[in-house]
Design a protein around this motif. Structure first.
Motif, PDB file in Angstrom:
ATOM      1  N   UNK A 144      -1.255   4.655  -6.953  1.00  0.00           N
ATOM      2  CA  UNK A 144      -1.507   5.591  -5.858  1.00  0.00           C
ATOM      3  C   UNK A 144      -1.767   4.837  -4.557  1.00  0.00           C
ATOM      4  N   UNK A 145      -2.532   3.753  -4.633  1.00  0.00           N
ATOM      5  CA  UNK A 145      -2.804   2.956  -3.433  1.00  0.00           C
ATOM      6  C   UNK A 145      -1.514   2.326  -2.914  1.00  0.00           C
ATOM      7  N   UNK A 146      -0.662   1.879  -3.819  1.00  0.00           N
ATOM      8  CA  UNK A 146       0.632   1.325  -3.416  1.00  0.00           C
ATOM      9  C   UNK A 146       1.481   2.378  -2.712  1.00  0.00           C
ATOM     10  N   UNK A 147       1.462   3.604  -3.217  1.00  0.00           N
ATOM     11  CA  UNK A 147       2.255   4.672  -2.609  1.00  0.00           C
ATOM     12  C   UNK A 147       1.828   4.949  -1.172  1.00  0.00           C
ATOM     13  N   UNK A 148       0.509   4.880  -0.900  1.00  0.00           N
ATOM     14  CA  UNK A 148       0.039   5.130   0.471  1.00  0.00           C
ATOM     15  C   UNK A 148       0.462   4.016   1.417  1.00  0.00           C
ATOM     16  N   UNK A 149       0.865   2.879   0.867  1.00  0.00           N
ATOM     17  CA  UNK A 149       1.404   1.782   1.677  1.00  0.00           C
ATOM     18  C   UNK A 149       2.925   1.800   1.699  1.00  0.00           C
ATOM     19  N   UNK A 150       3.503   2.901   1.233  1.00  0.00           N
ATOM     20  CA  UNK A 150       4.961   3.049   1.147  1.00  0.00           C
ATOM     21  C   UNK A 150       5.581   1.982   0.250  1.00  0.00           C
ATOM     22  N   UNK A 151       4.828   1.545  -0.757  1.00  0.00           N
ATOM     23  CA  UNK A 151       5.341   0.626  -1.777  1.00  0.00           C
ATOM     24  C   UNK A 151       5.580   1.450  -3.037  1.00  0.00           C
ATOM     25  N   UNK A 152       6.803   1.953  -3.194  1.00  0.00           N
ATOM     26  CA  UNK A 152       7.090   2.889  -4.278  1.00  0.00           C
ATOM     27  C   UNK A 152       7.740   2.224  -5.497  1.00  0.00           C
ATOM     28  N   UNK A 153       8.203   1.005  -5.347  1.00  0.00           N
ATOM     29  CA  UNK A 153       8.985   0.396  -6.420  1.00  0.00           C
ATOM     30  C   UNK A 153       8.192   0.091  -7.682  1.00  0.00           C
ATOM     31  N   UNK A 154       7.073  -0.645  -7.517  1.00  0.00           N
ATOM     32  CA  UNK A 154       6.303  -1.099  -8.684  1.00  0.00           C
ATOM     33  C   UNK A 154       5.826   0.036  -9.579  1.00  0.00           C
ATOM     34  N   UNK A 202      -1.978  -6.546  -5.422  1.00  0.00           N
ATOM     35  CA  UNK A 202      -2.457  -7.762  -4.758  1.00  0.00           C
ATOM     36  C   UNK A 202      -1.372  -8.349  -3.857  1.00  0.00           C
ATOM     37  N   UNK A 203      -0.132  -8.318  -4.325  1.00  0.00           N
ATOM     38  CA  UNK A 203       0.965  -8.842  -3.503  1.00  0.00           C
ATOM     39  C   UNK A 203       1.212  -7.985  -2.267  1.00  0.00           C
ATOM     40  N   UNK A 204       0.799  -6.718  -2.322  1.00  0.00           N
ATOM     41  CA  UNK A 204       0.953  -5.836  -1.168  1.00  0.00           C
ATOM     42  C   UNK A 204      -0.138  -6.065  -0.125  1.00  0.00           C
ATOM     43  N   UNK A 205      -1.018  -7.038  -0.373  1.00  0.00           N
ATOM     44  CA  UNK A 205      -2.053  -7.364   0.597  1.00  0.00           C
ATOM     45  C   UNK A 205      -3.421  -6.808   0.282  1.00  0.00           C
ATOM     46  N   UNK A 206      -3.570  -6.175  -0.880  1.00  0.00           N
ATOM     47  CA  UNK A 206      -4.860  -5.604  -1.258  1.00  0.00           C
ATOM     48  C   UNK A 206      -5.681  -6.666  -1.982  1.00  0.00           C
ATOM     49  N   UNK A 207      -6.834  -6.969  -1.454  1.00  0.00           N
ATOM     50  CA  UNK A 207      -7.732  -7.925  -2.100  1.00  0.00           C
ATOM     51  C   UNK A 207      -8.918  -7.155  -2.666  1.00  0.00           C
ATOM     52  N   UNK A 208      -9.075  -7.221  -3.972  1.00  0.00           N
ATOM     53  CA  UNK A 208     -10.133  -6.435  -4.624  1.00  0.00           C
ATOM     54  C   UNK A 208     -11.467  -7.153  -4.530  1.00  0.00           C
ATOM     55  N   UNK A 209     -12.475  -6.371  -4.093  1.00  0.00           N
ATOM     56  CA  UNK A 209     -13.852  -6.846  -4.066  1.00  0.00           C
ATOM     57  C   UNK A 209     -14.719  -5.720  -4.609  1.00  0.00           C
ATOM     58  N   UNK A 210     -15.439  -5.959  -5.705  1.00  0.00           N
ATOM     59  CA  UNK A 210     -16.255  -4.879  -6.273  1.00  0.00           C
ATOM     60  C   UNK A 210     -17.257  -4.330  -5.268  1.00  0.00           C
TER      61      UNK A 210
END
Length: 539
Positions: A147-157, A217-225
């Protein structure tokens, strides 16, 4: 339209491979464990994690989370990054806790969704569920990442990741088939064989979720709890998501009825000596095949359309939101209409080719095809209804869909009960498909009227004119497919080989006939798709 086509094409390619490998996965598992008692036990255990996922997060993802993330990306100084991190942290903790609880309650959950099963069948389904239910956590984590990828217009993965899951489970099915020598008697299944089926199925979901997290992560999202509950917007999500949960709970209540009736029908049919599997497994396979065109065509366009509609609504551009929806409907129906009609003709040929192998007979496969033919009647109204729900979701309205859910469950459950108590056990599952068709035809009509009021106008006349041209183009294609089916059947009978000929010749010629006539009728959506494909092939 061009942006929607490009986004849809990217997703459709991944979805097509995903659905086709899922199709192969279903065929391999059916050949390995059959469509009777062992198949029903596995399918009940396999279905429950998806049900619980929908209850917990699935419905909220499509109706609440995506629009909320879009708004936070627009309004928060950091582009919504902290909000996304909090959301992912809280969801992960909750999903792990629910997975553990579900494993403990596996037995009662199985009994909730089944009827007429023997003690051995119940034990087998419970053991499988205990090994499959942990995948809830991985499934939920992957879905939220998607869902987070979709909001970045990253639909492939999100569309390609399920392919890995399918490949893993295909390997499990092939291994099971080899070690059991094509024996699917539930009384002889061993604990090791059940472990292969259960843990192997969970391994597929684990692989899928890992791919999505890496892609995020490759889309630029860095996870921090982050555990800042006050800043996570849970109050707003609970208010809006409460209706989504009510929607899912109501639909799953209807699914309880359907599952109980189909498992009961299968057990009664087996006791009466019906020479084919006529229970939950046949129902699930037919439904999956019914979903194949919808998943490849409609889901891709719906996924690309919702973020755009949410942005238009947020900016007060209702005319643009209406046009985005109408364009999506016409684009989807230009492919859904011929697919539904051709499935009504070629359903049994498709299922005989794919499922008349291993422990399954031609009769088992033909029955699945007959159920599929009934379902094909529902493809257009079901697709329209699913797209119409996104109109309400773009307004962050999750209350109205609950009304639709209650209406659908009432109609479908009532008609399904009539089918169970009036039809012979071998025909009950076909009756369930007919109930589904009537339900979504009514639902689409009611939803269209209400969505039109909300968005300021959805022209029935424009869509009706477009659909009439599409059906006009599709009917000659159906006649071509029927002619091929009649000729091959008279010459060779119904076998996997003759079914392959029917699908290749009837489906191929029918599809070409539709494209040619659609081009002559100047159906712009078909011409756009053909032009885009031709342009890519020509590169």
């Amino acid at each position: 339209m061009s942006r929607l086509l490009r986004a849809g094409a990217i997703m459709a390619a991944g979805t097509m491979v995903s659905r086709l490998t899922g199709f192969l996965r279903t065929a391999v598992l059916a050949a390995a464990i059959g469509t009777a008692t062992l198949g029903d036990a596995y399918n009940v255990a396999y279905t429950i994690p998806y049900i619980l996922f929908d209850l917990l997060i699935g419905g909220v993802l499509s109706s609440v989370v995506v629009p909320m993330i879009v708004r936070r990306q627009k309004s928060d100084p950091d582009g919504g990054r902290a909000y996304e991190q909090r959301l992912l942290t809280i969801a992960t903790i909750a999903l792990i806790a629910v997975s553990a609880l579900a494993v403990v309650l596996a037995g009662p959950l199985i009994q909730l969704y089944t009827s007429e099963l023997s003690e051995k069948e119940l034990r087998t389904a419970t053991v499988l569920a205990q090994m499959i239910l942990p995948q809830i956590a991985f499934f939920g984590l992957g879905a939220l990442a998607g869902a987070i990828l979709n909001t970045r217009d990253r639909f492939g993965a999100p569309m390609w990741a399920p392919v890995l899951n399918n490949i893993v489970v295909i390997g499990v099915g092939v291994t099971y088939l080899n070690i059991t020598d094509g024996q699917s008697n539930i009384d002889n299944v061993t604990s090791g064989q059940l472990a292969l089926l259960g843990l192997g199925t969970t391994a597929g979901i684990v692989a899928q979720s890992i791919v999505l997290v890496v892609s995020l992560r490759r889309a630029g999202f860095s996870f921090r709890p982050r555990l800042g509950l006050r800043e996570a917007g849970l109050g707003e999500m609970a208010r809006l998501g409460g209706w989504s949960l009510a929607y899912v709970a109501i639909t799953q209540a209807g699914f309880v009825v359907t599952t109980k009736l189909s498992t009961g029908a299968g057990a009664l049919a087996f006791d009466e000596g019906v020479p084919y599997g006529a229970g939950l497994t046949a129902y699930n396979i037919a439904y999956q095949l019914f979903q194949l065109p919808y998943g490849i065509i409609a889901v891709s366009v719906i996924t690309a359309t919702l973020p755009n509609m949410s942005r238009f609504v947020h900016d007060g551009r209702l005319a643009d939101a209406s046009e985005a929806f109408m364009s999506g409907v016409r684009l989807v129906c230009s492919a859904i209409v011929p697919a539904s009609l051709l499935l009504m003709v070629l359903g049994p040929s498709l299922t005989v080719l794919v499922f008349a192998h291993g422990v399954n007979t031609v009769a088992d496969a033909v029955y699945i095809g007959n159920v599929l033919q009934v379902y094909a009647l529902a493809m257009v109204p079901f697709t329209l209804f699913q797209m119409l729900l996104r109109v309400f979701y773009s307004f962050a309205d999750t209350r109205t869909p609950v009304m639709f859910a209650a209406m659908n469950v009432a109609i479908n459950a009532g008609l399904s009960l009539v089918a169970f108590y009036t039809l012979p056990p071998g025909f009950v599952v076909m009756g369930l498909g007919a109930a589904f068709t009537v339900t979504y035809t009514v639902a689409a009509a009611v939803a269209w009227r209400m969505a039109s009021r909300r968005v300021g106008g959805l022209s029935v006349r424009v869509v009706a004119a477009a659909l009439s041209r599409m059906f006009t183009a599709a009917l000659p294609a159906v006649l071509v497919a029927l002619a091929v089916l009649w000729g091959v059947d008279r010459a060779f009978g119904l076998t996997p080989l003759s079914s392959a000929v029917v699908l290749a010749a009837g489906g191929g010629l029918g599809g070409m006939t539709y494209l040619v006539i659609a081009h002559r009728l100047r159906i712009p959506e078909v011409n756009s798709i053909v032009g885009m494909v031709a342009g890519r092939v020509g590169r």
